[in-house]
Design an enzyme around this catalytic site. Structure first.
Site, PDB file in Angstrom:
ATOM      1  N   GLN A  91       0.818  -1.213   0.000  1.00 57.64           N
ATOM      2  CA  GLN A  91       0.000   0.000   0.000  1.00 57.64           C
ATOM      3  C   GLN A  91       0.856   1.269   0.000  1.00 57.64           C
ATOM      4  O   GLN A  91       0.326   2.377   0.058  1.00 57.64           O
ATOM      5  CB  GLN A  91      -0.926   0.002   1.225  1.00 57.64           C
ATOM      6  CG  GLN A  91      -1.920  -1.157   1.232  1.00 57.64           C
ATOM      7  CD  GLN A  91      -2.628  -1.333   2.569  1.00 57.64           C
ATOM      8  OE1 GLN A  91      -2.420  -0.571   3.509  1.00 57.64           O
ATOM      9  NE2 GLN A  91      -3.461  -2.360   2.655  1.00 57.64           N
ATOM     10  N   HIS A 153      -1.107  -0.034   5.845  1.00 62.43           N
ATOM     11  CA  HIS A 153      -1.651   0.880   6.860  1.00 62.43           C
ATOM     12  C   HIS A 153      -0.736   2.074   7.092  1.00 62.43           C
ATOM     13  O   HIS A 153      -0.307   2.345   8.195  1.00 62.43           O
ATOM     14  CB  HIS A 153      -1.922   0.132   8.176  1.00 62.43           C
ATOM     15  CG  HIS A 153      -2.905  -0.993   8.037  1.00 62.43           C
ATOM     16  ND1 HIS A 153      -3.280  -1.788   9.083  1.00 62.43           N
ATOM     17  CD2 HIS A 153      -3.590  -1.442   6.959  1.00 62.43           C
ATOM     18  CE1 HIS A 153      -4.158  -2.692   8.664  1.00 62.43           C
ATOM     19  NE2 HIS A 153      -4.350  -2.503   7.375  1.00 62.43           N
ATOM     20  N   GLU A 246     -14.620   3.760  10.830  1.00 62.53           N
ATOM     21  CA  GLU A 246     -15.078   4.808  11.737  1.00 62.53           C
ATOM     22  C   GLU A 246     -14.932   6.213  11.149  1.00 62.53           C
ATOM     23  O   GLU A 246     -14.034   6.472  10.355  1.00 62.53           O
ATOM     24  CB  GLU A 246     -14.242   4.788  13.029  1.00 62.53           C
ATOM     25  CG  GLU A 246     -14.334   3.498  13.811  1.00 62.53           C
ATOM     26  CD  GLU A 246     -13.481   3.516  15.076  1.00 62.53           C
ATOM     27  OE1 GLU A 246     -12.656   4.437  15.246  1.00 62.53           O
ATOM     28  OE2 GLU A 246     -13.656   2.600  15.895  1.00 62.53           O
ATOM     29  N   TYR A 256      -8.546   6.891  20.660  1.00 65.60           N
ATOM     30  CA  TYR A 256      -9.614   6.426  19.779  1.00 65.60           C
ATOM     31  C   TYR A 256      -9.767   4.908  19.772  1.00 65.60           C
ATOM     32  O   TYR A 256     -10.535   4.363  19.003  1.00 65.60           O
ATOM     33  CB  TYR A 256      -9.460   7.061  18.386  1.00 65.60           C
ATOM     34  CG  TYR A 256      -9.790   8.526  18.532  1.00 65.60           C
ATOM     35  CD1 TYR A 256     -11.087   8.983  18.378  1.00 65.60           C
ATOM     36  CD2 TYR A 256      -8.825   9.424  18.976  1.00 65.60           C
ATOM     37  CE1 TYR A 256     -11.413  10.301  18.623  1.00 65.60           C
ATOM     38  CE2 TYR A 256      -9.141  10.748  19.234  1.00 65.60           C
ATOM     39  CZ  TYR A 256     -10.447  11.180  19.063  1.00 65.60           C
ATOM     40  OH  TYR A 256     -10.782  12.474  19.339  1.00 65.60           O
TER      41      TYR A 256
HETATM   42 CA    CA Z   1     -12.000   3.764  17.393  1.00 64.05          CA
END
Ligand code: CA
Length: 374
Positions: A91, A153, A246, A256
């Site tokens: 990626q 990622h 999200e 988070y």
């Molecule tokens: Ca989260």
């Protein structure tokens, strides 16, 4: 030029947006709008980032390592020289592009990319001055450490706020525990001055061992970012695992949750954690099953008056353009646009005339203008 004219003519489609199948209470059709899709340029190789220049051209990155200027009227592309070498693997590669808020004065262009190194690659951010289709004086201002040979990622969306701070969305590089470790840049939102210096009011300056550039943590792979104009807050979207994508409102110092909390599960099934937990900032919206969200846009243009104040999110795996209708900070409706096209949408942006532009992710991809059907 003649070839491009033919391409343009042949690529203009009239598309009635279909009623979308409801797969949850938040999904309903709200628009019987017809839009015109126009291929501005094509043959792009995994384009990733898009930035409009003051003169009406746009800069587009391609993951193998290119930055190009696109004439939005003719589709003609000019490769920009002077860009850094990238580790184009998995990626990784050339990722986002952003203009300095005072680009008109200083010509500064920012790039995020995976920088090759002996220990794998790391997500780097650098800047140069655009002059005569060349990026001059390129310098790296940030590196997300440590390097890793996992080629996924990267996060990497770049966005400036109205005070000139640069925010970098940094993915956890496939090692999920990094997201909770403040000694790692991975799985974080980073906040810096435009030259890479750390602002004196960042939240973890006094935390022993923490990287001072970190602004928030517990993120998995955030690839979309906007500033929400009514509140001035940074909103990001991020890929969940299997489910649990999200949208988050980013607050300084907040956690988070990844991988302690998620609405998703392991690939193939398997419990990871609860959806919410004390001390974890919950998402304001989540998608299960995953859509694989990438670029994000807050629409405030004139071309589509009834879409003003909506958020658009490009979906990769579940190829479409998601339109989110907000009531304050709550998503009250969602419409899936362009499902018939089957495009993996990597980036979405608003052009100077209020048209919406999407970059499709493939090895032979177009840049597409979405304008009202006439
Ligand atoms: Ca989260």
């Amino acid at each position: 030029m003649r070839a491009f004219s033919a391409v343009l003519t042949g690529a203009v489609l009239m598309v009635g947006l279909p009623a979308c199948a409801g797969d949850g209470a938040s999904t309903q059709t709200t628009t019987a709008e017809s839009v015109q899709l126009t291929t501005v340029t094509e043959g792009l190789e995994h384009p990733w980032g898009l930035a409009f220049l003051p003169d009406g051209d746009a800069l587009v990155t391609e993951r193998p390592g290119r930055l190009s200027r696109v004439n939005m009227a003719t589709g003609q592309r000019t490769v920009i020289q002077g860009v850094p070498a990238v580790a184009a693997r998995g990626q990784g590669g050339m990722l986002d592009v952003a203009l300095h808020p005072r680009f008109a004065d200083n010509g500064r262009v920012y790039l995020s990319y995976s920088e090759p190194g002996n220990d794998g690659s790391l997500t780097a951010v650098g800047r140069g001055v655009l002059r005569d289709d060349r990026l001059e004086s390129f310098e790296v201002i940030f590196r997300a450490t440590p390097p890793t040979d996992r080629a996924k990622h990267f996060g990497s969306r770049l966005i400036f706020d109205d005070q000139g701070y640069l925010f970098i969305t940094s993915g956890e590089r496939g090692a999920r525990d990094n997201a909770q470790r403040l000694e790692s840049h991975h799985g974080k939102i980073i906040r810096l001055h435009d030259d890479g210096r750390v602002p004196e009011d960042n939240p973890f300056l006094s935390r022993q061992g923490a990287h001072p550039g970190i602004y928030s943590y517990g993120h998995r792979n955030p690839q979309g970012a906007i500033f929400h104009p009514p509140t001035g807050q940074l909103w990001v979207n991020e890929h969940g695992p299997q489910g649990g994508d999200e949208v988050n409102i980013v607050k300084p110092g907040a956690n988070y949750g990844w991988p302690l909390t998620t609405y998703g599960e392991e690939y193939g099934g398997g419990y990871i954690g609860p959806g919410t937990m004390e001390g974890i900032e919950p998402p304001i919206h989540h998608w299960t099953p995953s859509i694989a969200p990438s670029g994000m846009l807050y629409y405030d243009g004139d071309a589509f008056p009834q879409w003003r104040g909506n958020i658009f999110v490009g979906a990769l795996a579940h190829a479409h353009l998601s339109r989110l209708v907000l009531d304050g900070e709550t998503v009250v409706e969602e419409e899936k646009l362009l499902e018939e096209q089957g495009w993996r949408i990597r980036a979405v942006d608003q052009g100077p005339e209020g048209h919406i532009y999407v970059l499709v992710d493939s090895d032979d991809a177009p840049l597409v203008r979405i304008s009202p059907a006439r």
